[in-house]
Design an enzyme around this catalytic site. Structure first.
Site, PDB file in Angstrom:
ATOM      1  N   LYS A 138       0.863  -1.191   0.000  1.00  0.00           N
ATOM      2  CA  LYS A 138       0.000   0.000   0.000  1.00  0.00           C
ATOM      3  C   LYS A 138       0.889   1.226   0.000  1.00  0.00           C
ATOM      4  CE  LYS A 138      -4.479   0.655   0.028  1.00  0.00           C
ATOM      5  NZ  LYS A 138      -5.488  -0.283  -0.485  1.00  0.00           N
TER       6      LYS A 138
HETATM    7  P1  NAD Z   1     -12.804   7.620  -2.700  1.00  0.00           P
HETATM    8  O1  NAD Z   1     -11.841   8.654  -2.286  1.00  0.00           O
HETATM    9  O2  NAD Z   1     -13.189   7.504  -4.129  1.00  0.00           O
HETATM   10  O3  NAD Z   1     -14.154   7.783  -1.848  1.00  0.00           O
HETATM   11  C1  NAD Z   1     -14.204   7.895  -0.445  1.00  0.00           C
HETATM   12  C2  NAD Z   1     -15.602   8.369  -0.081  1.00  0.00           C
HETATM   13  O4  NAD Z   1     -15.739   8.351   1.347  1.00  0.00           O
HETATM   14  C3  NAD Z   1     -15.896   9.804  -0.525  1.00  0.00           C
HETATM   15  O5  NAD Z   1     -17.224   9.851  -1.022  1.00  0.00           O
HETATM   16  C4  NAD Z   1     -15.783  10.586   0.772  1.00  0.00           C
HETATM   17  O6  NAD Z   1     -16.551  11.780   0.751  1.00  0.00           O
HETATM   18  C5  NAD Z   1     -16.348   9.573   1.735  1.00  0.00           C
HETATM   19  N1  NAD Z   1     -16.097   9.851   3.145  1.00  0.00           N
HETATM   20  C6  NAD Z   1     -14.964  10.264   3.737  1.00  0.00           C
HETATM   21  N2  NAD Z   1     -15.172  10.443   5.057  1.00  0.00           N
HETATM   22  C7  NAD Z   1     -16.465  10.116   5.289  1.00  0.00           C
HETATM   23  C8  NAD Z   1     -17.298  10.092   6.442  1.00  0.00           C
HETATM   24  N3  NAD Z   1     -16.824  10.422   7.642  1.00  0.00           N
HETATM   25  N4  NAD Z   1     -18.582   9.699   6.320  1.00  0.00           N
HETATM   26  C9  NAD Z   1     -19.083   9.352   5.123  1.00  0.00           C
HETATM   27  N5  NAD Z   1     -18.341   9.356   3.994  1.00  0.00           N
HETATM   28  C10 NAD Z   1     -17.066   9.733   4.079  1.00  0.00           C
HETATM   29  O7  NAD Z   1     -12.231   6.235  -2.158  1.00  0.00           O
HETATM   30  P2  NAD Z   1     -12.598   4.769  -2.647  1.00  0.00           P
HETATM   31  O8  NAD Z   1     -11.601   4.340  -3.653  1.00  0.00           O
HETATM   32  O9  NAD Z   1     -14.052   4.693  -2.951  1.00  0.00           O
HETATM   33  O10 NAD Z   1     -12.261   3.937  -1.321  1.00  0.00           O
HETATM   34  C11 NAD Z   1     -13.203   3.798  -0.267  1.00  0.00           C
HETATM   35  C12 NAD Z   1     -12.788   2.612   0.597  1.00  0.00           C
HETATM   36  O11 NAD Z   1     -12.751   1.436  -0.213  1.00  0.00           O
HETATM   37  C13 NAD Z   1     -11.398   2.714   1.233  1.00  0.00           C
HETATM   38  O12 NAD Z   1     -11.421   2.062   2.471  1.00  0.00           O
HETATM   39  C14 NAD Z   1     -10.518   1.942   0.262  1.00  0.00           C
HETATM   40  O13 NAD Z   1      -9.333   1.460   0.861  1.00  0.00           O
HETATM   41  C15 NAD Z   1     -11.470   0.815  -0.101  1.00  0.00           C
HETATM   42  N6  NAD Z   1     -11.149   0.120  -1.344  1.00  0.00           N
HETATM   43  C16 NAD Z   1     -11.038   0.810  -2.518  1.00  0.00           C
HETATM   44  C17 NAD Z   1     -10.763   0.119  -3.690  1.00  0.00           C
HETATM   45  C18 NAD Z   1     -10.700   0.803  -5.031  1.00  0.00           C
HETATM   46  O14 NAD Z   1     -10.580   0.093  -6.037  1.00  0.00           O
HETATM   47  N7  NAD Z   1     -10.810   2.117  -5.110  1.00  0.00           N
HETATM   48  C19 NAD Z   1     -10.560  -1.266  -3.647  1.00  0.00           C
HETATM   49  C20 NAD Z   1     -10.686  -1.939  -2.425  1.00  0.00           C
HETATM   50  C21 NAD Z   1     -10.983  -1.225  -1.293  1.00  0.00           C
END
Ligand code: NAD
Length: 450
Positions: A138
């Site tokens: 990561k």
């Molecule tokens: P992103 O930055 O696209 O989205 C994050 C979202 O969370 C945003 O809408 C943000 O406004 C919201 N957020 C932040 N703080 C918040 C709160 N207190 N309450 C409600 N919403 C809140 O990120 P992402 O890529 O969608 O990743 C989200 C999660 O999924 C992370 O834990 C990441 O590690 C995990 N993840 C992502 C992927 C990927 O392919 N992008 C793959 C596996 C896991």
């Protein structure tokens, strides 16, 4: 300068660094643990539990608890107004026993080495669990992308990549998007790496734009995996053999959450509430997810969407729904609010959203948790498919990608559910037992060098 020359800060700790540079190490040690430290403690707890279950010896447990390589870098960035600022970045390769390291890069102001280490560890077990030949990694940069211009973001990205250049490469460590990064970030990473190599190296990152060798289906892959896992869990827990009408709340409306909401709605579920950092909205008769996505794309948040009522962030987590999908950050379901969670199923789109204490409470209340390393594995599965296509200079159709994704997700889900039923484990305990067990097996087969 001796230690007694250091100025004393308000908290009484002697700091070698003046206050305007932020808290000293001493102050940090006295401060409450960061989100990342709590995530790392959770990851270590889960590993310890799996190691006990598998009967691993202390040496093996210690090796698996320790990242293979951690690199912390300073990233100087020239702001548009000419100021120079320095932010910290990290890249952690947790384990390389089953193949090159794989894991996203996060841009978030609160990210730190502990968080990146926890996320790298979860990547190791996730790749092993779904059977793709990667170790876990990561990366993170402690910046808030919302406060940077596009040109500043590009400079941060390119400089960070330059600093971690010795670690990454298609045969060594392959980054991907995570919180605060996207296809554009991956394009800059590919370009920076390629410029240094002297030729185009598409396989150095996944989650790229399709114009640069990105895979069809990658953008929605994590969300598609969340949908597949949620539907399997709904069927398995007997809540519904068809998802028709099952109610859903989604925390986080970014890359994972927005499309998870969309795909669950497409499958017939009723998405009643969603939130993002800007606020939360609820509509008991069901939200029009496509319209909400358009509103969020236009305004930057779900807040203010007209066809719904506002809700607090906390209330969303406590709604009486069939499925709760946390898809934002780690540590949001804790011992404090877990007793008030009324969802029947928690399907973890985010990494580490449920603390170990909350896990116990949810299990005690009969709530099934489909754990992160299973539920959000769709992203790394299609990242793997993208990397295979890049290394073969070949591309598959969207349909071919989806069939392979579904196959790997469903196989992993079945293996986890079977082990959980057979040994009376939670789905998280079973998923970790399988993932950790496969990595330990790889270590045993390879032996120790020298
Ligand atoms: P992103 O930055 O696209 O989205 C994050 C979202 O969370 C945003 O809408 C943000 O406004 C919201 N957020 C932040 N703080 C918040 C709160 N207190 N309450 C409600 N919403 C809140 O990120 P992402 O890529 O969608 O990743 C989200 C999660 O999924 C992370 O834990 C990441 O590690 C995990 N993840 C992502 C992927 C990927 O392919 N992008 C793959 C596996 C896991």
């Amino acid at each position: 300068m001796t230690i007694t020359d250091f100025p004393t800060t308000a908290s009484g700790v002697r700091s070698p660094i003046p206050d305007r540079h932020g808290p000293s190490l001493g102050e940090r040690a006295l401060a409450a643990p960061s989100l990342g430290e709590r995530a790392l403690a959770a990851a270590r707890f889960q590993l310890a539990e799996a190691s006990r279950f598998l009967g691993l010896d202390d040496g093996m447990h210690h090796m698996l608890a320790t990242p293979r390589r951690s690199l912390t870098v300073s990233v100087p960035v020239r702001r548009e107004d000419g100021r120079l600022e320095v932010v910290q970045g990290h890249r952690v390769q947790h384990n390389l026993s089953r193949g090159p390291a794989k894991g996203g890069i996060r841009f978030h102001p609160a990210t730190d080495l502990a968080e990146v280490t926890a996320l790298a560890m979860w990547m190791t077990w996730k790749c092993a669990l779904v059977g793709i030949p990667y170790g876990g990694a990561k990366g993170g940069v402690a910046v808030d992308p919302a406060t940077l211009t596009t040109r500043e973001l590009e400079r941060v990205t390119r400089r960070y990549v330059n600093e971690i250049l010795p670690l990454i490469g298609p045969e060594k460590d392959i980054p991907a998007p995570d919180v605060g990064t996207d296809e554009q970030t991956m394009a800059w990473i590919m370009d920076t790496y390629s410029a240094n190599a002297g030729y185009s190296v598409p396989g150095v990152v996944t989650g790229k734009p399709t114009a640069l060798g990105g895979s069809l289906g990658r953008a929605g892959a994590t969300s598609r995996g969340v949908q597949i896992a949620a539907l399997q869990a709904l069927a398995q827990t007997g809540r519904a053999h068809s998802p028709e009408g099952a109610t859903v709340a989604v925390q986080g409306f970014g890359k994972v959450g927005a499309l998870a909401a969309q795909y669950l709605a497409d499958a017939g579920c009723r998405v009643v509430a969603v939130s993002d950092a800007g606020g939360a909205v609820v509509r008991p008769s069901g939200l029009d997810v496509a319209a909400l996505r358009a509103h969020a794309a236009e305004t930057g948040t779900v807040h203010g969407y007209r066809d719904a009522d506002p809700l607090s962030h906390d209330e969303l987590l406590e709604l009486d729904v069939d499925v709760l999908v946390p898809a934002a950050l780690e540590g949001v379901i804790t011992a404090d609010n877990a007793p008030r969670v009324r969802a029947r199923l928690v399907v973890e789109g985010a990494n580490g959203p449920t603390t170990p204490e909350a896990d116990l409470i949810l299990a005690g209340n009969g709530i099934t948790v489909v754990p992160d390393i299973l539920a959000n594995a769709g992203g790394v599965i299609v990242s793997y498919l993208e990397w295979v296509q890049n290394t073969q200079a070949y591309s598959w159709s969207a349909g071919e990608v989806e069939v392979k994704l579904r196959d790997l997700m469903e196989n992993a889900y079945r293996a986890v559910a079977d082990l959980a039923a057979e040994r009376d484990l939670t789905l998280r305990q079973a998923a970790h037992a399988i993932g950790v067990g496969r990595v330990a097996e790889a270590h045993r087969m390879r032996g120790l060098y020298p």
